[in-house]
Write an enzyme that holds these catalytic residues in place. Structure first.
Site, PDB file in Angstrom:
ATOM      1  N   TYR A 137       1.016  -1.144  -0.056  1.00 54.69           N
ATOM      2  CA  TYR A 137      -0.041   0.084  -0.060  1.00 54.69           C
ATOM      3  C   TYR A 137       0.976   1.254  -0.086  1.00 54.69           C
ATOM      4  CZ  TYR A 137      -4.347   2.545   0.508  1.00 54.69           C
ATOM      5  OH  TYR A 137      -5.382   3.321  -0.089  1.00 54.69           O
ATOM      6  N   ARG A 175      -9.003  10.703  -8.224  1.00 55.06           N
ATOM      7  CA  ARG A 175      -7.968  11.200  -7.264  1.00 55.06           C
ATOM      8  C   ARG A 175      -7.263  10.000  -6.469  1.00 55.06           C
ATOM      9  NH1 ARG A 175      -7.228  12.154  -2.345  1.00 55.06           N
ATOM     10  NH2 ARG A 175      -8.927  10.470  -1.797  1.00 55.06           N
ATOM     11  N   LYS A 226      -6.169  -2.445  -1.194  1.00 56.69           N
ATOM     12  CA  LYS A 226      -7.015  -2.321   0.002  1.00 56.69           C
ATOM     13  C   LYS A 226      -7.453  -3.738   0.470  1.00 56.69           C
ATOM     14  CE  LYS A 226      -7.509   2.294   0.783  1.00 56.69           C
ATOM     15  NZ  LYS A 226      -7.547   2.775   2.392  1.00 56.69           N
ATOM     16  N   GLU A 248     -13.330   4.566  -2.891  1.00 53.65           N
ATOM     17  CA  GLU A 248     -12.140   4.563  -2.874  1.00 53.65           C
ATOM     18  C   GLU A 248     -11.654   5.674  -3.885  1.00 53.65           C
ATOM     19  OE1 GLU A 248      -8.868   4.737  -0.395  1.00 53.65           O
ATOM     20  OE2 GLU A 248     -10.637   3.313  -0.064  1.00 53.65           O
ATOM     21  N   ASP A 249     -10.872   6.957  -3.562  1.00 54.52           N
ATOM     22  CA  ASP A 249     -10.180   7.742  -4.483  1.00 54.52           C
ATOM     23  C   ASP A 249     -11.147   8.188  -5.774  1.00 54.52           C
ATOM     24  OD1 ASP A 249      -7.871   7.618  -2.807  1.00 54.52           O
ATOM     25  OD2 ASP A 249      -6.835   6.161  -4.013  1.00 54.52           O
ATOM     26  N   ASP A 288     -13.981   5.282   2.389  1.00 51.42           N
ATOM     27  CA  ASP A 288     -12.709   5.170   3.033  1.00 51.42           C
ATOM     28  C   ASP A 288     -11.908   6.663   3.318  1.00 51.42           C
ATOM     29  OD1 ASP A 288     -10.990   3.582   4.806  1.00 51.42           O
ATOM     30  OD2 ASP A 288      -9.463   3.745   3.271  1.00 51.42           O
ATOM     31  N   ASP A 289     -11.849   7.229   2.150  1.00 47.07           N
ATOM     32  CA  ASP A 289     -11.211   8.459   2.067  1.00 47.07           C
ATOM     33  C   ASP A 289     -11.887   9.593   3.258  1.00 47.07           C
ATOM     34  OD1 ASP A 289      -9.404   7.758   0.085  1.00 47.07           O
ATOM     35  OD2 ASP A 289     -11.332   8.002  -1.120  1.00 47.07           O
ATOM     36  N   ALA A 304      -9.604  21.367   2.718  1.00 48.59           N
ATOM     37  CA  ALA A 304     -11.037  21.127   2.668  1.00 48.59           C
ATOM     38  C   ALA A 304     -11.479  20.125   1.905  1.00 48.59           C
ATOM     39  CB  ALA A 304     -11.576  22.639   2.579  1.00 48.59           C
ATOM     40  N   GLY A 305     -10.952  18.980   1.464  1.00 52.61           N
ATOM     41  CA  GLY A 305     -11.358  18.153   0.424  1.00 52.61           C
ATOM     42  C   GLY A 305     -12.050  17.361   1.409  1.00 52.61           C
ATOM     43  N   ASN A 320      -0.844  11.774   1.693  1.00 51.82           N
ATOM     44  CA  ASN A 320      -0.155  10.781   0.880  1.00 51.82           C
ATOM     45  C   ASN A 320       0.088  10.978  -0.582  1.00 51.82           C
ATOM     46  OD1 ASN A 320      -0.163   8.729   3.000  1.00 51.82           O
ATOM     47  ND2 ASN A 320      -2.182   8.243   2.859  1.00 51.82           N
ATOM     48  N   ASN A 323      -5.038   4.235   7.201  1.00 52.19           N
ATOM     49  CA  ASN A 323      -6.494   3.890   7.571  1.00 52.19           C
ATOM     50  C   ASN A 323      -6.625   2.439   7.648  1.00 52.19           C
ATOM     51  OD1 ASN A 323      -6.689   6.410   6.588  1.00 52.19           O
ATOM     52  ND2 ASN A 323      -8.366   6.182   4.991  1.00 52.19           N
TER      53      ASN A 323
END
Length: 625
Positions: free
Chosen positions: A148, A201, A219, A291-292, A314-315, A348-349, A456, A501
């Site tokens: 990961y 992303r 993951k 995810e992402d 999860d993000d 602020a994401g 990350n 995570n």
């Protein structure tokens, strides 16, 4: 890479054999026994098992070498080799799984480049599934940075070059109207957990399109290694709607749709169809982990689907839980409660908003009114401090909850000096954002400043651990999203903890899957944060970490799964009944077995048949029969 498909079962074998025979008949030719045997051999070449219950009549001896789920390498006993018909296909040496693990450690350590280690582990998984997962689970501190973050980010960037075989499903926008048909092509009938990305992303690397497959694959490998979820129950998926990354579109090695991203109503309808296809194929209680996805879609989809599907992001929620766990642990150092903290988020994401929302929930749980909780959290995006008075930027979605009725400020150093936060959390993917001056300002205003650089991979971190310790006279309470080496200040060495995570989502996933939970409330992530914080020992904090050692992460996952299980039954969200009394034992009974099992068919004896004299058979009766 780490969640393998079973490409052709017995049905596929029969179809191919039938097709070749039919074709020969249609051509007016006959098929000799030798040709038929060859066709059967060809059909069986790709035969692989599905599920974790093997039907002995469907598995040949050679399958035990070819199939990663059955292969034990040189650990087959002499009796197994002879009975299975594989004697002579391997050298004379017999090895235990423990000896094989030692060889794996030697082999992976021979590589100096992380990507080469990643490829070695990928190859090991494709050869010997149990050995791979046991190796990973027993060496998680060394191997997690490989399977990961940060190495998985590099693997995604090089995905077109290193791609070898399918390890998940690629559902493209061109498949709209037929997504269920694509889902049927995955041969596992009992998938319980899906990790899906659209690649927009990936970590802090941006839009990688179909190359983002490395994220859900990694993951779900951790689902098995860290929580014992059976690998055949896990399915990585990329929904490929194109990419806006010009470099990828022009890259001859790019493996995804070579088009700009689909957006708007068409995109939303496509994701709706995907969600419906998952439920139709695997059932309403199938866990779908987002995810992402891009910031503009992540919260939208979470709000849209969380009450209709078994899903989480999860993000947003996983990152929030691990960060809040670190904040819980920090209270043991500062002696303060959440209501005494002032928080400043750089970014602020989806990660920052997710953490802030869970911090609010934690403060409310401590008795703080929700309006006061929101008031204690400040947030900065690319256009500066979130305020109701600023003329640039926007306050869309969840951002509006954290906008303050004060004069706008754009410079982070100015903001830190003005607000004097106790906690500074970075989730901006902006490397070096926490300058030495900002770090010193935090130290000037706080005896023990709390600073989290969570972006990350490592190259995107807001500051390094070394910078944080040396610019705060080693008074900082530090955590990061990617691993950093130990830092020596004076005579003391600090070992900063990684707020990964992976402490959270495997345990949450295990509890959700086993209970058949149909919706996942935020309460489960607050429970996960508390369980993780409770697992952190005073010795961990003394050495500079807010988290327990990664070697204990399987125990953490089990504790989280127990907490999630209790929550599921208390809130009436579980669908597996009756409710187990001993929840730990009940969960342990459902875990994946990392150790080799006997490859011999199970045999047993029958009692001796009692003697009963039979009558003579009449010729007439025999003729009638």
């Amino acid at each position: 890479m780490f969640s393998r498909p079973s490409l052709c079962g017995t049905f596929g074998k029969l179809c191919r054999c039938g097709t070749s025979t039919t074709a020969a008949a249609a051509a007016g030719t006959t098929t000799s026994p030798a040709v038929s045997a060859l066709a059967l051999c060809e059909a069986r070449r790709y035969h692989e098992v599905v599920g974790d219950i093997i039907c002995p009549s469907q598995v040949r001896g050679i399958d035990h070498i070819r199939d990663p789920r059955l292969n034990k390498g040189l650990a087959f006993t002499l009796e197994e080799r002879q009975v299975l018909g594989i004697h002579g296909l391997q050298p004379a040496r017999f090895k235990t799984q423990e000896e094989q693990l030692q060889l794996c450690k030697i082999a992976v350590n021979r590589y100096t480049e992380p990507l080469n280690k990643y490829l070695y582990l990928s190859d090991l998984h494709d050869r010997n599934e149990r050995l791979f997962f046991r190796f990973l689970s027993e060496n998680i501190e060394d191997l997690m940075p490989i399977v990961y973050t940060p190495t998985v980010g590099l693997a995604c960037q090089r995905f077109g070059l290193i791609y070898r075989r399918p390890h998940g499903l690629f559902v493209t926008f061109n498949d709209r109207g037929h997504i269920f048909d694509v889902m049927k092509n995955w041969p596992e009938p009992n998938v319980r957990a899906i990790c899906v990305t659209d690649g927009e992303r990936i970590l802090g690397l941006g839009d990688l399109g179909a190359c983002g497959m490395g994220i859900p694959v990694g993951k779900l490998a951790l689902y098995t290694a860290l929580a014992g979820i059976k690998p055949h129950q896990c399915l990585p998926i990329v929904v490929d709607v194109g990419t806006n990354n010009i470099d990828l579109l022009e890259d001859p090695l790019y493996v995804g749709l070579r088009q700009k991203r689909v957006v708007g109503r068409e995109y939303d309808d496509f994701i709706d169809e995907f969600m419906e296809a998952v439920v139709k194929r695997y059932g309403q209680n199938t866990l779908i982990q987002f995810e992402d996805f891009g910031n503009h879609n992540a919260f939208r989809f979470l709000d849209k689907y969380r009450n209709n599907y078994c899903t989480f992001n999860d993000d947003i929620q996983g990152t929030a839980a691990v960060a809040v766990a670190g904040l819980y642990a920090s209270k043991r150092i500062t002696g303060k409660s959440f209501k005494d903290y002032t928080f400043l988020f750089a970014g602020a994401g989806e990660a920052a908003i997710g953490i802030a929302d869970l911090v609010v929930k934690a403060m409310v749980a401590e008795g703080v009114p929700i309006e006061e909780a929101y008031h204690k959290i400040y947030m900065v995006d690319i256009d500066g401090l979130l305020t109701t008075t600023r003329k640039v930027g926007n306050l869309e979605g969840h951002k509006v909850n954290y906008a303050k009725d004060i004069e706008p400020m754009a410079d982070l150093e100015q903001i830190v000096s003005a607000i004097k936060p106790n906690v500074l959390i970075g989730a901006s993917a902006c490397p070096g954002l926490f300058t030495p001056k900002i770090l010193r300002t935090m130290a000037d205003h706080n005896d023990r400043p709390v600073i989290f650089a969570l972006s990350n991979p490592t190259s995107k971190a807001e500051c390094t651990a070394d910078e944080a310790y040396h610019n705060t006279d080693a008074r900082v309470i530090f955590s990061s999203g990617s691993p950093f080496p130990p830092v020596k200040v004076g005579d003391k060495t600090y070992y900063p903890g990684q707020g990964n995570n992976a402490y959270i989502f495997p345990g949450v996933g295990l509890g959700v899957i086993c209970t058949g939970t149909h919706h996942i409330p935020d309460d489960m992530f607050l429970i996960a944060a508390q369980e993780l914080a409770n697992f952190t020992e005073s010795s961990d904090i003394e050495r500079g970490s807010l988290y327990p050692p990664l070697e204990n992460i399987r125990d953490v996952s089990m504790n989280i799964a127990i907490g999630v299980t209790k929550c599921a039954y208390d809130k009436g969200l579980a669908s597996t009944y009756p409710e187990p009394q001993d929840k730990r034992k009940w969960l342990e009974d459902q875990l994946y077995n990392f150790n080799y099992e006997c490859s011999m068919p199970v045999t047993w004896t029958w009692p001796r048949m009692p003697y009963i004299k039979t009558r003579e058979e009449s010729p007439l009766i025999a003729a009638i029969k």
